[in-house]
Write an enzyme that holds these catalytic residues in place. Sequence first.
Site, PDB file in Angstrom:
ATOM      1  N   ARG A   1     -16.876 -76.327  -5.909  1.00  0.00           N
ATOM      2  CA  ARG A   1     -16.946 -77.644  -6.564  1.00  0.00           C
ATOM      3  C   ARG A   1     -17.209 -78.730  -5.526  1.00  0.00           C
ATOM      4  NH1 ARG A   1     -11.432 -77.727  -8.698  1.00  0.00           N
ATOM      5  NH2 ARG A   1     -11.869 -79.868  -9.303  1.00  0.00           N
TER       6      ARG A   1
ATOM      7  N   LYS B   1     -10.033 -89.656  -9.971  1.00  0.00           N
ATOM      8  CA  LYS B   1     -10.827 -90.288 -11.042  1.00  0.00           C
ATOM      9  C   LYS B   1     -10.088 -90.263 -12.371  1.00  0.00           C
ATOM     10  CE  LYS B   1     -14.372 -87.451 -10.447  1.00  0.00           C
ATOM     11  NZ  LYS B   1     -13.824 -86.619  -9.344  1.00  0.00           N
TER      12      LYS B   1
ATOM     13  N   ARG C   1     -23.466 -86.722 -13.274  1.00  0.00           N
ATOM     14  CA  ARG C   1     -23.029 -86.016 -12.073  1.00  0.00           C
ATOM     15  C   ARG C   1     -24.194 -85.478 -11.255  1.00  0.00           C
ATOM     16  NH1 ARG C   1     -17.598 -83.605 -13.497  1.00  0.00           N
ATOM     17  NH2 ARG C   1     -16.780 -82.851 -11.647  1.00  0.00           N
TER      18      ARG C   1
ATOM     19  N   ARG D   1      -4.333 -76.263 -11.945  1.00  0.00           N
ATOM     20  CA  ARG D   1      -5.554 -76.188 -12.748  1.00  0.00           C
ATOM     21  C   ARG D   1      -6.351 -74.960 -12.333  1.00  0.00           C
ATOM     22  NH1 ARG D   1      -9.655 -81.158 -13.142  1.00  0.00           N
ATOM     23  NH2 ARG D   1     -11.196 -79.696 -12.362  1.00  0.00           N
TER      24      ARG D   1
ATOM     25  N   ARG E   1      -1.367 -80.882  -7.886  1.00  0.00           N
ATOM     26  CA  ARG E   1      -1.776 -81.121  -9.277  1.00  0.00           C
ATOM     27  C   ARG E   1      -1.288 -79.991 -10.174  1.00  0.00           C
ATOM     28  NH1 ARG E   1      -7.747 -82.970 -10.776  1.00  0.00           N
ATOM     29  NH2 ARG E   1      -8.512 -80.944 -10.094  1.00  0.00           N
TER      30      ARG E   1
END
Length: 218
Positions: free
Chosen positions: A173, A14, A90, A162, A129
């Site tokens: 999550r 996203k 969300r 992250r 990432r």
Amino acid sequence: MEFLVLLGPPGAGKGTLSRRLQALAGFQALSTGEVIRREMADPSSSFGPVARPYMDRGEYVPDSLAISLFSSILSPSPLDTRWCLDGFPRTPPQADWFRGACEEGGHRILGCVFLEITPEHAARRLRQRRVCRVCRAPYHLEARPPREPGRCDACHGNLIPREDDDAERLARRQEAYHLRTRPLLEALARTMPVWSVDGAVDPAAQAASVLRNLPPLP
Ligand code: AMP
């Protein structure tokens, strides 16, 4: 204001897509997760300490907090801003509030982009990432590597995974996404156009597909 909503599981891409749409089509990318992380890093923020325990556990921050953060960003923004929302709404209460606020303010919801991706592909992407510890610029070891390994191109800060991409928090999550965010899709589809985009393809192709589907933009 105009809003394009991006929806998808952690690792769907996203953030990358919203930055592309910002570069290509005059959108202002807004990641509520990134705003919360910035607030947490700011010692003068009153919001950061309230959000931290939730973020540390990999849980969503309470709806009231997310909504007040979102409205505090929107209220001083120019009325002609075209937002690309990465991470808001969300949950069902956030979506209800968002629809009401758009109606009340005369804002236009362009639609929702649903980034579909397999859990395996998303997990692979998250393992690659990295973010800059200092300026939070995002990298991907294969798709968007830094010029110098381990160092941010912009500020030379250290690149790190992250904080909430570790296995335990990521699992929470993902669970929160499946329980609270994924079910939003059907509800949103009743009130706005929803387009599915393949999260595994090149971000340029994703952006082109989104722009083909959008109503004409001024
Ligand atoms: P993201 O950067 O989108 O992966 O978001 C990281 C984390 O920020 C999420 O796991 C939540 O804890 C928090 N967060 C971001 N946006 C919201 C939101 N709209 N509502 C609740 N929590 C959020």
